[in-house]
Design an enzyme around this catalytic site. Structure first.
Site, PDB file in Angstrom:
ATOM      1  CE  LYS A 186     -13.337   1.526  -3.360  1.00 28.78           C
ATOM      2  NZ  LYS A 186     -13.372   0.301  -4.125  1.00 28.78           N
TER       3      LYS A 186
ATOM      4  CD1 TRP B  25      -2.064   1.045   1.382  1.00 30.80           C
ATOM      5  CD2 TRP B  25      -0.312   1.167  -0.001  1.00 30.80           C
ATOM      6  NE1 TRP B  25      -1.211   2.006   1.876  1.00 30.80           N
ATOM      7  CE2 TRP B  25      -0.132   2.097   1.045  1.00 30.80           C
ATOM      8  CE3 TRP B  25       0.665   1.082  -0.991  1.00 30.80           C
ATOM      9  CZ2 TRP B  25       1.003   2.925   1.110  1.00 30.80           C
ATOM     10  CZ3 TRP B  25       1.790   1.906  -0.921  1.00 30.80           C
ATOM     11  CH2 TRP B  25       1.946   2.812   0.121  1.00 30.80           C
TER      12      TRP B  25
ATOM     13  CG  LEU C 285       1.066   9.176   6.722  1.00 30.34           C
ATOM     14  CD1 LEU C 285       0.641  10.353   5.848  1.00 30.34           C
ATOM     15  CD2 LEU C 285       0.810   7.857   5.995  1.00 30.34           C
TER      16      LEU C 285
ATOM     17  CB  VAL D  44      -4.156  12.641   8.837  1.00 40.04           C
ATOM     18  CG1 VAL D  44      -5.526  13.318   8.777  1.00 40.04           C
ATOM     19  CG2 VAL D  44      -3.570  12.482   7.429  1.00 40.04           C
TER      20      VAL D  44
ATOM     21  CG  LEU E  96      15.561   7.836  12.342  1.00 35.23           C
ATOM     22  CD1 LEU E  96      15.974   9.254  12.000  1.00 35.23           C
ATOM     23  CD2 LEU E  96      16.417   7.287  13.487  1.00 35.23           C
TER      24      LEU E  96
HETATM   25  S1  MYA Z   1       4.053   5.152   9.570  1.00 38.47           S
HETATM   26  C1  MYA Z   1       3.308   6.212  10.801  1.00 38.47           C
HETATM   27  C2  MYA Z   1       1.926   6.542  10.392  1.00 38.47           C
HETATM   28  N1  MYA Z   1       1.345   7.547  11.276  1.00 38.47           N
HETATM   29  C3  MYA Z   1       0.565   7.267  12.320  1.00 38.47           C
HETATM   30  O1  MYA Z   1       0.263   6.128  12.605  1.00 38.47           O
HETATM   31  C4  MYA Z   1       0.098   8.482  13.119  1.00 38.47           C
HETATM   32  C5  MYA Z   1      -1.331   8.374  13.573  1.00 38.47           C
HETATM   33  N2  MYA Z   1      -2.215   8.106  12.450  1.00 38.47           N
HETATM   34  C6  MYA Z   1      -2.505   8.994  11.466  1.00 38.47           C
HETATM   35  O2  MYA Z   1      -2.041  10.120  11.440  1.00 38.47           O
HETATM   36  C7  MYA Z   1      -3.463   8.506  10.381  1.00 38.47           C
HETATM   37  O3  MYA Z   1      -4.189   7.400  10.864  1.00 38.47           O
HETATM   38  C8  MYA Z   1      -2.718   8.118   9.069  1.00 38.47           C
HETATM   39  C9  MYA Z   1      -3.730   7.520   8.074  1.00 38.47           C
HETATM   40  C10 MYA Z   1      -2.101   9.362   8.446  1.00 38.47           C
HETATM   41  C11 MYA Z   1      -1.644   7.072   9.322  1.00 38.47           C
HETATM   42  N3  MYA Z   1       1.216   3.870   5.968  1.00 38.47           N
HETATM   43  O4  MYA Z   1      -6.586   9.084   5.102  1.00 38.47           O
HETATM   44  P1  MYA Z   1      -7.134   7.739   5.361  1.00 38.47           P
HETATM   45  C12 MYA Z   1      -3.673   3.667   4.399  1.00 38.47           C
HETATM   46  C13 MYA Z   1       0.714   3.747   4.727  1.00 38.47           C
HETATM   47  O5  MYA Z   1      -8.619   7.615   5.246  1.00 38.47           O
HETATM   48  P2  MYA Z   1      -6.282   8.002   8.105  1.00 38.47           P
HETATM   49  C14 MYA Z   1       4.826   6.259   8.489  1.00 38.47           C
HETATM   50  O6  MYA Z   1       4.936   7.422   8.730  1.00 38.47           O
HETATM   51  C15 MYA Z   1      -4.798   2.708   4.691  1.00 38.47           C
HETATM   52  O7  MYA Z   1      -4.350   1.364   4.562  1.00 38.47           O
HETATM   53  N4  MYA Z   1      -0.604   3.704   4.457  1.00 38.47           N
HETATM   54  O8  MYA Z   1      -6.664   7.159   6.782  1.00 38.47           O
HETATM   55  C16 MYA Z   1       5.314   5.662   7.169  1.00 38.47           C
HETATM   56  C17 MYA Z   1      -5.798   3.117   3.639  1.00 38.47           C
HETATM   57  O9  MYA Z   1      -5.429   2.622   2.355  1.00 38.47           O
HETATM   58  P3  MYA Z   1      -6.146   1.273   1.799  1.00 38.47           P
HETATM   59  C18 MYA Z   1      -1.448   3.817   5.498  1.00 38.47           C
HETATM   60  O10 MYA Z   1      -6.341   7.060   9.240  1.00 38.47           O
HETATM   61  C19 MYA Z   1       4.354   6.085   6.095  1.00 38.47           C
HETATM   62  C20 MYA Z   1      -5.618   4.632   3.597  1.00 38.47           C
HETATM   63  O11 MYA Z   1      -4.305   4.895   4.130  1.00 38.47           O
HETATM   64  C21 MYA Z   1      -0.998   3.960   6.804  1.00 38.47           C
HETATM   65  O12 MYA Z   1      -7.069   9.249   8.192  1.00 38.47           O
HETATM   66  C22 MYA Z   1       4.581   5.390   4.778  1.00 38.47           C
HETATM   67  C23 MYA Z   1      -6.642   5.332   4.466  1.00 38.47           C
HETATM   68  O13 MYA Z   1      -6.434   6.705   4.359  1.00 38.47           O
HETATM   69  C24 MYA Z   1       0.387   3.973   7.019  1.00 38.47           C
HETATM   70  N5  MYA Z   1       0.931   4.093   8.235  1.00 38.47           N
HETATM   71  O14 MYA Z   1      -4.753   8.413   7.871  1.00 38.47           O
HETATM   72  C25 MYA Z   1       3.616   5.847   3.730  1.00 38.47           C
HETATM   73  N6  MYA Z   1      -2.055   4.051   7.627  1.00 38.47           N
HETATM   74  O15 MYA Z   1      -7.598   1.596   1.629  1.00 38.47           O
HETATM   75  C26 MYA Z   1       3.758   5.094   2.409  1.00 38.47           C
HETATM   76  C27 MYA Z   1      -3.131   3.960   6.846  1.00 38.47           C
HETATM   77  O16 MYA Z   1      -5.465   0.960   0.491  1.00 38.47           O
HETATM   78  C28 MYA Z   1       4.924   5.589   1.607  1.00 38.47           C
HETATM   79  N7  MYA Z   1      -2.778   3.808   5.573  1.00 38.47           N
HETATM   80  O17 MYA Z   1      -5.906   0.215   2.828  1.00 38.47           O
HETATM   81  C29 MYA Z   1       4.999   4.893   0.270  1.00 38.47           C
HETATM   82  C30 MYA Z   1       6.204   5.346  -0.550  1.00 38.47           C
HETATM   83  C31 MYA Z   1       6.010   6.725  -1.143  1.00 38.47           C
HETATM   84  C32 MYA Z   1       7.231   7.251  -1.871  1.00 38.47           C
HETATM   85  C33 MYA Z   1       7.506   6.471  -3.175  1.00 38.47           C
HETATM   86  C34 MYA Z   1       8.701   7.090  -3.963  1.00 38.47           C
HETATM   87  C35 MYA Z   1       9.061   6.354  -5.128  1.00 38.47           C
END
Ligand code: MYA
Length: 415
Positions: A30, A32, A165, A167, A415
């Site tokens: 939803k 992405w 990232l 939470v 990293l």
């Molecule tokens: S990767 C490391 C990620 N951290 C962890 O795995 C630590 C443990 N887990 C958590 O803290 C939570 O589970 C996290 C999700 C915070 C990961 N990258 O809030 P929600 C999508 C991107 O209900 P939660 C790193 O640090 C998921 O598909 N998206 O979920 C790089 C869903 O979206 P959709 C992710 O579990 C990060 C939505 O989030 C990830 O409470 C790069 C659900 O949200 C993930 N790793 O929180 C970030 N995990 O419905 C992107 C889940 O669409 C950067 N989701 O599938 C993009 C570029 C931004 C800059 C752009 C500049 C131009």
């Protein structure tokens, strides 16, 4: 973020993972689906050009106010210079960051490491983003960006590298992550940067490549005791210890630690080496000084200086990232080294990496990890690395690739 903790492979885990990946490819995303990233439905559509998906907008059109959080929470900018803030970030990650699939290990980035990772040349304080509970002021979520120049084929693109990232476990699945991603995107846009690179252990739309971690046991007894690896079939502990034994000192004449005066030569060596990969950082001397000059317990770099010509011909490096061991009586921390950038021109990569393993062992690491990026794959088996159970997916934001890369075409380690 280099972000999947990986233990030894086992076939059931591999089957489960492949099944989950298949489910994920058909899943609705939803959030992405609304973002300028390669979408699964467009995979294989060769009519779509490689490059930016959306053009930059005038800075005056970038939203000036932060995105709305649920009313109990507020944004905070985390000053990593402050001992107190750095401690809060450290503790949030220590207790809530990435775990392996079986919740046996959790990354435990040190404070020194976090400061190094978040303060490279030209970094922006505003990209170190926290979320606090309004009443208690407790830090409950975090996301970061740092600036980087990344070359894609022959184009050098200014990007943000997004990492950390996180939470808090009690606030998961409430859709906080999409708000955090949108907020970091907004703050990156305010600096007139429109692309990003990131890695994750989960499949999202759409990886530019999928890499595997490999592990080289340095302290096999501990690794087996804590459940990181298993005793092989028809193996005893003594046989296993013997199998992974390493010489007492590096073998290559002229192998030594990198020093400040080596920065120009290492930069030349590395730039020339990285130019062969499809996606790689565009490092200048200030980047090399920051990312590769040895920093105690954070990053280690060695090079080969020819004893005759004093030319610097080879280079290797690794970073230090321990993991907490969850619920073991005897051990609380796993000391892991992660292969970073290596360049071999004169010393064969096999010998260079073997010397790297020797110094890592001397520094008391339990395990040495490496991805199958660059030329790593060609030496891993012979150096007694075994494949891990997790995968690491690499992503670009607002930059479409015509087709996925092979891990060996990637020259980027996050990293
Ligand atoms: S990767 C490391 C990620 N951290 C962890 O795995 C630590 C443990 N887990 C958590 O803290 C939570 O589970 C996290 C999700 C915070 C990961 N990258 O809030 P929600 C999508 C991107 O209900 P939660 C790193 O640090 C998921 O598909 N998206 O979920 C790089 C869903 O979206 P959709 C992710 O579990 C990060 C939505 O989030 C990830 O409470 C790069 C659900 O949200 C993930 N790793 O929180 C970030 N995990 O419905 C992107 C889940 O669409 C950067 N989701 O599938 C993009 C570029 C931004 C800059 C752009 C500049 C131009």
């Amino acid at each position: 973020e280099g972000n999947s903790l990986n233990k030894d492979d086992s076939s059931l885990e591999t089957i489960v993972r492949k099944f989950q990946d298949t489910v994920s490819l058909g899943k609705k995303h939803k959030f992405w689906e609304t973002q300028p990233v390669g979408q699964f439905k467009d995979a294989g559509d060769t009519s779509l050009p490689e490059g930016p998906i959306e053009p930059p907008t005038p800075l005056s059109e970038v939203k000036q106010e932060p995105y709305n959080l649920p009313s109990q929470y507020e944004w905070t900018t985390c000053d990593m210079d402050s001992e107190e803030t750095c401690n809060e970030v450290y503790n949030l990650l220590k207790n809530n960051y990435v775990e392996d699939d079986e919740n046996m290990f959790r990354f435990n980035y040190s404070k020194e490491f976090l400061r190094w990772a978040l303060r490279p040349p030209g970094f922006y304080h505003s990209w170190h983003i926290g979320v606090r509970a309004k009443t208690s002021k407790k830090l409950v979520a975090f996301i970061t960006g740092v600036p980087a120049r990344i070359r894609v084929r022959d184009e050098v693109v200014k990007m943000a590298e997004i990492n950390f990232l996180c939470v808090h476990k009690k606030l998961r699945t409430k859709r906080l992550a999409p708000v955090m991603i949108k907020e970091v995107t907004r703050r990156v846009h305010l600096e007139n940067i429109w692309q990003a690179a990131y890695t994750a252990g989960v499949i999202l739309p759409t990886p530019i490549t999928t890499c595997q971690y490999w592990h080289r046991s340095l302290n096999p007894k501990k690794l087996i005791d804590v459940g990181f690896s298993r005793l092989g079939a028809r193996m005893t502990m003594n046989r296993t210890i013997k199998l992974f034994k390493l010489p007492d000192s590096p073998a290559t004449p002229g192998f030594r630690k990198m020093e400040l005066c080596d920065v120009p030569a290492v930069t030349r060596l590395l730039r020339n080496y990285l130019s062969q990969f499809v996606v790689a950082p565009d490092f200048d001397e200030s980047d090399v000084e920051h990312w590769l000059l040895p920093t105690e317990d954070v990053v280690d770099s060695y090079l080969v200086e020819s004893p005759e010509t004093h030319e610097i011909t080879d280079f290797c490096s690794f970073y230090t990232l321990p993991s907490s061991i969850l619920g073991n009586q005897n051990y609380s921390s796993l000391k892991a080294a992660y292969s970073y950038y290596n360049v071999s021109t004169k010393t064969p990569l096999l010998q260079l990496m073997n010397d790297t393993l020797i110094v890592a062992k001397l520094k008391n690491f339990d395990v040495f990890n490496a991805l199958d990026v660059m030329h790593n794959e060609s030496v891993l088996k012979e150096l007694k690395f075994g494949p891990g159970d997790g995968q690491l997916h690499y992503y670009l934001y607002n930059y479409r690739m015509q087709s996925a890369l092979k891990p060996s075409e990637l020259g980027l380690v996050l990293l």
